[in-house]
Design a protein around this motif. Sequence first.
Motif: not given
Ligand SMILES: C[S@@+](CC[C@H](N)C(=O)[O-])C[C@H]1O[C@@H](n2cnc3c(N)ncnc32)[C@H](O)[C@@H]1O
Length: 268
Positions: A28, A53, A79, A114
């Motif tokens: 990831r 995250g 998270m 994200a």
């Molecule tokens: C797949 S993870 C990515 C984590 C990290 N950036 C990485 O590179 O692995 C997606 C993240 O986006 C956050 N997220 C999704 N929708 C969001 C929103 N509307 N506002 C803030 N965070 C959001 C989720 O809580 C999650 O922690």
Amino acid sequence: MMSQQSAVTSSSRHGWDAGQYLFFANERTQPALDLVARIESEAPARIVDLGCGPGNSTGLLLARWPQAAVTGIDNSPEMLAAAGRDHPDIMFAPADIATWSPVKRYELVFSNAALQWVGDHAAVVGRWLAAVAPGGALAVQMPRNHDFATHRLMRRVAAEGPWAARLIGARDPSPVKAPEFYYDRLAPLSRRFVLWETNYIQIMDGVGDIIRWLQGTGLRPFLARLDAQEQGNFLDRYAALLTEEFPPQVDGRILLPYPRLFFIAYRE
Ligand SMILES: C[S@@+](CC[C@H](N)C(=O)[O-])C[C@H]1O[C@@H](n2cnc3c(N)ncnc32)[C@H](O)[C@@H]1O
């Protein structure tokens, strides 16, 4: 390999599960590493990581620019708790990245994996670019796999099972657009615009691994609406369809294609 049913944790029914997400931490984090490596920015003073995250991507930003003030933003309490625990030297704050519009601009606005979770990309990427200080950059990566077998088959299981009515709208149609969409909106506002796509071919031990990977992300909205028994039934059916779709390699492993779109917009 853990059984599919036991791989469903209680917290994944309610929100993000940092442990589940980080089970494939290297895979990831690789796209975030690749994105960070391509950013041409000498010494950004202020950096923000949108949808940070558990802080894996945020940690990479601080490692490359240790002098910068780095902030991670997310709207998941699970998270943010994991991020604060694993990266005590970084500031993390709750906010909705779909409406985020800071008062003070950043030299680097970064978001890895994200943007695909929020809608209305025209408005959102416009706001994110507006949050970049003069001379700074907006750097984004997101998967473009919504038409792939993994996602097509999970939608099929959702639509065909006894839970069909409850799963309508569990996950909105993907807001992720073609590269041309982001180019047309951001390139005219940028000094330089770079975009590319990489297909990360994940080597999985078996179908159970694919499920475990997706339980950290794409399966979450469906499983969140089911009870434990139904989650097991859903995953059993999904595993059967995946087994038909992904024939094993000579060593029994499975290759899972995972295309990801990247872009970097540099401001005047
Ligand atoms: C797949 S993870 C990515 C984590 C990290 N950036 C990485 O590179 O692995 C997606 C993240 O986006 C956050 N997220 C999704 N929708 C969001 C929103 N509307 N506002 C803030 N965070 C959001 C989720 O809580 C999650 O922690």
